[in-house]
Every structure is written in C-alpha cells, then in structure tokens.
Design a protein around this motif. Structure first.
Motif, PDB file in Angstrom:
ATOM      1  N   PHE A 167      -5.636  -6.909  -0.272  1.00 26.08           N
ATOM      2  CA  PHE A 167      -5.402  -5.997  -1.383  1.00 26.08           C
ATOM      3  C   PHE A 167      -6.713  -5.290  -1.733  1.00 26.08           C
ATOM      4  CE2 PHE A 167      -1.752  -8.677  -3.276  1.00 26.08           C
ATOM      5  CZ  PHE A 167      -0.836  -7.983  -2.516  1.00 26.08           C
TER       6      PHE A 167
ATOM      7  N   LEU B  62       2.834  -1.011  -4.975  1.00 31.52           N
ATOM      8  CA  LEU B  62       3.548  -2.064  -4.262  1.00 31.52           C
ATOM      9  C   LEU B  62       4.905  -2.302  -4.910  1.00 31.52           C
ATOM     10  CD1 LEU B  62       0.745  -4.715  -3.640  1.00 31.52           C
ATOM     11  CD2 LEU B  62       1.235  -2.616  -2.407  1.00 31.52           C
TER      12      LEU B  62
ATOM     13  N   ALA C 227       0.792 -10.889  -1.460  1.00 34.80           N
ATOM     14  CA  ALA C 227      -0.587 -11.305  -1.320  1.00 34.80           C
ATOM     15  C   ALA C 227      -0.711 -12.203  -0.105  1.00 34.80           C
ATOM     16  CB  ALA C 227      -1.031 -12.080  -2.558  1.00 34.80           C
TER      17      ALA C 227
ATOM     18  N   ALA D 177      -4.531  -3.631  -8.108  1.00 32.76           N
ATOM     19  CA  ALA D 177      -4.235  -4.387  -6.896  1.00 32.76           C
ATOM     20  C   ALA D 177      -2.766  -4.284  -6.507  1.00 32.76           C
ATOM     21  CB  ALA D 177      -4.609  -5.859  -7.087  1.00 32.76           C
ATOM     22  N   TYR D 178      -1.908  -3.938  -7.476  1.00 33.67           N
ATOM     23  CA  TYR D 178      -0.470  -3.896  -7.215  1.00 33.67           C
ATOM     24  C   TYR D 178       0.113  -2.503  -7.369  1.00 33.67           C
ATOM     25  CZ  TYR D 178      -1.321  -8.838  -7.910  1.00 33.67           C
ATOM     26  OH  TYR D 178      -1.831 -10.112  -7.822  1.00 33.67           O
TER      27      TYR D 178
ATOM     28  N   MET E  58       0.833  -1.171   0.000  1.00 34.94           N
ATOM     29  CA  MET E  58       0.000   0.000   0.000  1.00 34.94           C
ATOM     30  C   MET E  58       0.884   1.242   0.000  1.00 34.94           C
ATOM     31  SD  MET E  58      -2.805  -1.504  -0.028  1.00 34.94           S
ATOM     32  CE  MET E  58      -3.328  -3.170   0.245  1.00 34.94           C
TER      33      MET E  58
ATOM     34  N   VAL F  74       5.792  -8.512  -4.738  1.00 28.99           N
ATOM     35  CA  VAL F  74       4.995  -9.528  -4.059  1.00 28.99           C
ATOM     36  C   VAL F  74       5.703 -10.862  -4.232  1.00 28.99           C
ATOM     37  CG1 VAL F  74       2.801  -8.323  -4.426  1.00 28.99           C
ATOM     38  CG2 VAL F  74       3.563 -10.020  -6.087  1.00 28.99           C
TER      39      VAL F  74
ATOM     40  N   ARG G 217       6.576  -3.496   0.875  1.00 29.50           N
ATOM     41  CA  ARG G 217       5.253  -3.643   0.278  1.00 29.50           C
ATOM     42  C   ARG G 217       4.793  -5.073   0.452  1.00 29.50           C
ATOM     43  NH1 ARG G 217       4.058   1.427   0.555  1.00 29.50           N
ATOM     44  NH2 ARG G 217       5.462   2.746  -0.602  1.00 29.50           N
TER      45      ARG G 217
END
Length: 379
Positions: free
Chosen positions: A309, A206, A12, A202-203, A1, A209, A9
C-alpha cells in the motif's frame, strides 16, 4: 490501487491488521492495591454491567459477551479506570472469540460503583459500533454490519453481492471452509481507516480489504471491510469482482501462511474473481500490457514489496495483474486442480518443493512460461 477498469482492489498483504486486538500501554493514575476493597467492587461492577450488550448493539447476533478486567486504577476517591479485554462472538460466524482492548470509566455513587463510559483502550483500534449506530443486513451466506449513515437498502445490496461471491469462491477453492462471510461497511473512508489503523490515503480508491489471521488454528472469522465511496463507484461487475476476490481470501485463509508467496495468494484471489468472466488478459491487465508493448516484460514474478500500500500505483497494478495472469496460466497449462494443490503446498513447504510436487516444474521454468504467455497475450 486506482485502475481504469472495474478491477478487484487488493487487501493488505498478509499482515495482521489488528482489527480486533491491540497490546496496551500502562495507564495513568494510582494502581489499586491487591487488598483494595474498591478494586474488588469495581471488578464486580464491570462484571454486572457486562452481562448484557449495550442497546446500540441490538440486532447484531452476539454471544459470549464478556469483559476480562486486567487492571484497575483509582482516579481519586470516587472514580476509577479499568483496562479490560472484551470477548464476544458473532453467532454463526466466529469460530473463536474476537477480542477488543477496552478502557472503562467508573464512578462511585451512594456506595456503589457503576460504569459510565466504555471506549477503546489507548492505542487500540475501535469497533464499528464505537463509530455510531450499526445497521444489520443478513444474506444466505453473509452478515453485513453497516456504520452510521449506511442505508438498509445499500447494505441489503452488499449482502446479495456477497451471497453471489461465496459460491464463486467455493467453486474456485473446492476445499472445506465456513462458506459464509462477515462484511463491515463503515460510514466513510475515514471511518474505514480508523477501524484498520492506517491513514485514509492507504485505502483511497480501494473497493475493499480483508482482515484475518493467516494459517490454521482457532481465530475469529475474517472481516471484509468495504470502502463505501470507492465501492459505490464500481460497476455491477466491478463489485462482483471485488467481493469474490476478498471472499476468496476468506475461503483460503486456513491454507495461507507466511510461506505462501504474495503473488500466489493475490493472483489466486483474482483468478477466482475472473474465473467465470469473459475478461481477456489485455482487458484485465492494462498496466502490464502497456509495459509489455514497450518491451518491458517483467524479469521475474511479482515481488512482495510490489504489492505494498502507498507505493507506486503503476507498479502495484502490474504486480496484481501479473499475479493474476500467472495463476491463470497455471490453471490453463497444468489444470485448476493443480493450481489448488500448489496453493495448499506453498503454505506448508518451500515454493520449489511445492512447484515440483504440484506442477512437476521449477520456478525458473514457470517464470519463462509466464513471460512467454505475457508476450503472446499482451504484446
């Protein structure tokens, strides 16, 4: 976020993102009959064609490259579609074959079948090389695969940063693990989202992930997937924190199960990332500090849904910060070895049992100690 500091970051939540394998729907066209000579020839053509990886994969250390054909459908007299499972390993990194559901188009010419196209099967996620040319950078502990448009210099820099993250993760997690990491750097945020099968939003913001299968057992190595735009905007310290956090997830994967609380898995990764940094709680947890100063000290340790997310970024920031400070408290009050033991135990048994065995306390007492530390350090 998005955060005001060079903050790690989140990956998931322990959800299998399906980077490598999808369940496929049935295809269209007429299925080949069991005695169909063409089906036998199509299968043989796929086997012959798959003996050597495509030229565009040159430089990627691959082994065991093969296609297992599941079904063949005729598309007229001289065309066919084969559904297959691609299996391969990244040499020195994957402990088990990775999988990718594929659809191969074939044409018959002069009495011989040949493969004319290889693409992700409908509903399956693409591989990095489906998006264009792949550039490879190798580090002492890392393999970095860059998508189209990623420069060798940028990838070499990420490999060097990953090489620093691996020993940092090992120092925080003194348990056996592979001690190496695979990093994918797609060409853009949109390409990253394609690989992971989620919307780009969603990313957005960030840095990276991690994908992987929780728990022990044979599985391909995790992939750390970098968001090239957001990662590039981070400071040197921010990039170090991001990669150490993600590499810690890789290191602890075998000990992480569905019973591991998300506050513990995310908080431990943050604790490892900040372990050798001089960052104070107020500097590292600005969103939570604002809440505490307003008299809004959390009533409980962060719940799983707070890490999701696409939710409220302020809620997510407080969740990650609170998880970090909970693990930091455990390491300082009970010791780093006790924190590691708690992580291991929480993946095998209910949290109350893990807390009693590793720390000699219960959940309510831990929560009260955490709340008190928040008021002291952030108030």
């Amino acid at each position: 976020m998005p955060r005001a500091r060079p903050r790690v970051r989140p990956r998931a939540p322990r959800v299998l993102l399906g980077l490598l394998l999808c369940v496929l729907p049935a295809g269209c066209g007429a299925p080949a009959g069991p005695g169909d000579t063409a089906e036998r020839d199509v299968r043989q053509a796929v086997a012959d064609w798959s003996r050597t990886p495509p030229e565009r994969l040159a430089g990627i250390p691959l082994e065991g490259w093969s296609y297992e054909v599941g079904s063949v459908r005729r598309e007229g007299d001289r065309a066919a579609t084969a559904r297959a499972e691609l299996r391969y390993r990244l040499t020195g990194y994957d402990t088990a074959p990775a999988g990718s559901a594929r659809e191969l188009a074939l044409a018959e010419e002069g009495g011989r079948w040949r493969v004319t196209a290889d693409r992700p099967a409908p509903g399956a996620l693409p591989q990095l090389w489906d998006q264009g040319a792949v550039t490879v950078a190798r580090g002492a502990h890392s393999l970095v695969l860059g998508g189209e448009g990623r420069s060798p210099e940028a990838l070499a820099g990420i490999a060097a940063e990953a090489d620093r993250a691996v020993p940092a993760a090992s120092a925080a997690w003194p348990r056996p693990w592979a001690g190496r990491v695979v990093v994918l750097v797609p060409g853009s945020l949109e390409r990253m989202a394609e690989l992971l099968g989620r919307p780009a939003d969603a990313y957005r913001g960030l840095g990276a992930v991690t994908t992987g299968q929780v728990g022990g057992g044979p599985a391909p190595a995790d992939r750390v997937v970098v968001n090239p735009g957001a990662y590039q905007e981070l400071s040197e310290q921010g990039r170090r924190i991001v990669l150490t956090h993600e590499v810690t997830h890789v290191a602890t994967r075998a000990a992480t199960t569905a019973t591991t609380p998300l506050w513990l898995s995310e908080g431990f990764a943050d604790w490892a990332a900040y372990r050798d940094a001089s960052t104070t709680p107020a500097q590292g947890a600005p969103a939570l500090a604002r809440a505490v100063r307003r008299g809004e000290t959390p009533g409980e340790l962060p719940a799983t849904e707070a890490f999701a997310f696409g939710g409220d970024p302020e809620v997510a920031a407080r969740a990650y910060e609170g998880a970090w400070l909970a693990c930091r408290l455990i390491a300082e009050k009970w010791g780093e070895a006790a924190l590691v033991r708690l992580y291991e135990a929480a993946g095998r048994e209910p949290l109350p049992n893990a807390l009693a065995g590793a720390l000699g306390t219960d959940f309510d007492a831990l929560t009260r100690a955490w709340q008190e530390s928040l008021r002291e350090e952030l108030g």
